[in-house]
Design a protein around this motif. Structure first.
Motif, PDB file in Angstrom:
ATOM      1  N   UNK A  50       0.832  -1.201   0.000  1.00  0.00           N
ATOM      2  CA  UNK A  50       0.000   0.000   0.000  1.00  0.00           C
ATOM      3  C   UNK A  50       0.871   1.256   0.000  1.00  0.00           C
ATOM      4  N   UNK A  51       1.871   1.295   0.850  1.00  0.00           N
ATOM      5  CA  UNK A  51       2.750   2.465   0.937  1.00  0.00           C
ATOM      6  C   UNK A  51       3.479   2.697  -0.382  1.00  0.00           C
ATOM      7  N   UNK A  52       4.018   1.637  -0.958  1.00  0.00           N
ATOM      8  CA  UNK A  52       4.796   1.771  -2.187  1.00  0.00           C
ATOM      9  C   UNK A  52       3.902   2.183  -3.355  1.00  0.00           C
ATOM     10  N   UNK A  53       2.759   1.549  -3.484  1.00  0.00           N
ATOM     11  CA  UNK A  53       1.869   1.884  -4.597  1.00  0.00           C
ATOM     12  C   UNK A  53       1.236   3.263  -4.426  1.00  0.00           C
ATOM     13  N   UNK A  54       0.997   3.685  -3.201  1.00  0.00           N
ATOM     14  CA  UNK A  54       0.502   5.044  -2.966  1.00  0.00           C
ATOM     15  C   UNK A  54       1.544   6.063  -3.427  1.00  0.00           C
ATOM     16  N   UNK A  55       2.810   5.820  -3.128  1.00  0.00           N
ATOM     17  CA  UNK A  55       3.873   6.715  -3.590  1.00  0.00           C
ATOM     18  C   UNK A  55       3.955   6.710  -5.121  1.00  0.00           C
ATOM     19  N   UNK A  56       3.848   5.538  -5.725  1.00  0.00           N
ATOM     20  CA  UNK A  56       3.929   5.436  -7.186  1.00  0.00           C
ATOM     21  C   UNK A  56       2.768   6.149  -7.886  1.00  0.00           C
ATOM     22  N   UNK A  57       1.664   6.324  -7.180  1.00  0.00           N
ATOM     23  CA  UNK A  57       0.509   7.006  -7.777  1.00  0.00           C
ATOM     24  C   UNK A  57       0.836   8.450  -8.130  1.00  0.00           C
ATOM     25  N   UNK A  58       1.881   9.016  -7.548  1.00  0.00           N
ATOM     26  CA  UNK A  58       2.277  10.387  -7.859  1.00  0.00           C
ATOM     27  C   UNK A  58       3.115  10.470  -9.141  1.00  0.00           C
ATOM     28  N   UNK A  59       3.498   9.331  -9.688  1.00  0.00           N
ATOM     29  CA  UNK A  59       4.253   9.312 -10.946  1.00  0.00           C
ATOM     30  C   UNK A  59       3.324   9.507 -12.135  1.00  0.00           C
ATOM     31  N   UNK A  60       3.851  10.056 -13.208  1.00  0.00           N
ATOM     32  CA  UNK A  60       3.090  10.094 -14.454  1.00  0.00           C
ATOM     33  C   UNK A  60       3.108   8.684 -15.039  1.00  0.00           C
ATOM     34  N   UNK A  61       2.181   8.373 -15.939  1.00  0.00           N
ATOM     35  CA  UNK A  61       2.231   7.054 -16.584  1.00  0.00           C
ATOM     36  C   UNK A  61       3.567   6.774 -17.267  1.00  0.00           C
ATOM     37  N   UNK A  62       4.153   7.795 -17.881  1.00  0.00           N
ATOM     38  CA  UNK A  62       5.445   7.599 -18.537  1.00  0.00           C
ATOM     39  C   UNK A  62       6.548   7.311 -17.525  1.00  0.00           C
ATOM     40  N   UNK A  63       6.525   7.987 -16.373  1.00  0.00           N
ATOM     41  CA  UNK A  63       7.530   7.727 -15.334  1.00  0.00           C
ATOM     42  C   UNK A  63       7.373   6.317 -14.771  1.00  0.00           C
ATOM     43  N   UNK A  64       6.140   5.879 -14.624  1.00  0.00           N
ATOM     44  CA  UNK A  64       5.876   4.545 -14.084  1.00  0.00           C
ATOM     45  C   UNK A  64       6.410   3.459 -15.016  1.00  0.00           C
ATOM     46  N   UNK A  65       6.318   3.697 -16.318  1.00  0.00           N
ATOM     47  CA  UNK A  65       6.747   2.700 -17.312  1.00  0.00           C
ATOM     48  C   UNK A  65       8.166   2.927 -17.812  1.00  0.00           C
ATOM     49  N   UNK A  66       8.822   4.021 -17.391  1.00  0.00           N
ATOM     50  CA  UNK A  66      10.150   4.362 -17.900  1.00  0.00           C
ATOM     51  C   UNK A  66      11.179   3.283 -17.591  1.00  0.00           C
ATOM     52  N   UNK A  67      12.106   3.066 -18.515  1.00  0.00           N
ATOM     53  CA  UNK A  67      13.187   2.096 -18.263  1.00  0.00           C
ATOM     54  C   UNK A  67      14.016   2.510 -17.050  1.00  0.00           C
TER      55      UNK A  67
END
Length: 188
Positions: free
Chosen positions: A21-38
């Motif tokens: 929950x903590x990790x995915x909540x933090x990741x929610x602040x990323x843009x879709x491109x940042x989330x998928x970036x290499x």
């Protein structure tokens, strides 16, 4: 099975869900491109790494529940394309794992779980399978944590385990998860 082992496994399942929950909540602040970036890691992106955790959770939790999903679990290595979809799917797996651990009774730690691996069925003790699953998650969450460090989002602290004196610090997250300290620690 001693009550202390049941309690420890249930607490591990809760801690696992809280860290996800903590990790995915933090990741929610990323843009879709940042989330998928290499990114550098065993898997090439945050999206790929966190989907791997989900896929393997589905595989092992299905086995714990007596299912035969087997390798079909990883037919799609990235079933969730967005953080929101991944958070919902991972939360479902976390609830199932917590429920399984909470329902354990005497002798269940020794119960043989049949793990369908496609070419064979592996028999594994429940306690060993659970410990393997927790370790797998910790390992890959650490990789995702390091990847998140390379973004503009501050990674959440994941290296703690429900210290009693820190209960007020996690109370809001526990409320969001529908938990209380008694949910995690009540014996019985």
């Amino acid at each position: 099975m001693p009550a202390s082992l049941r309690l420890a496994l249930r607490a591990m399942a809760h801690n696992n869900g809280w860290a996800n929950h903590r990790l995915l909540t933090a990741c929610a602040a990323l843009t879709p491109d940042e989330f998928a970036a290499p990114r550098t890691g065993f898997f090439p992106s945050l999206r790929a790494t966190l989907n791997h955790i989900l896929v393997i959770d589905r595989f092992y939790i299905d086995a714990l529940e007596g299912g035969t999903l087997g390798p079909r679990a990883w037919a799609d290595p990235e079933p969730c394309g967005t953080v929101a979809a991944l958070h919902a799917a991972q939360s479902d797996c976390d609830r199932r794992l917590i429920a399984w651990c909470a329902a354990m009774e005497d002798g269940d730690a020794d119960r043989i779980i049949r793990v369908h691996r496609g070419h064979q069925v592996q028999d594994e003790r429940a306690d060993r399978l659970l410990l393997h699953l927790f370790q797998h998650q910790i390992h890959h969450r650490g990789q995702a944590h390091a990847m998140l460090s390379g973004t503009g989002i501050k990674p959440p602290q994941l290296d703690e385990f429900f210290a009693e004196g820190e209960a007020p610090l996690r109370a809001g997250e526990f409320r969001a998860l529908g938990w209380t300290e008694d949910t995690v620690w009540a014996v019985g």
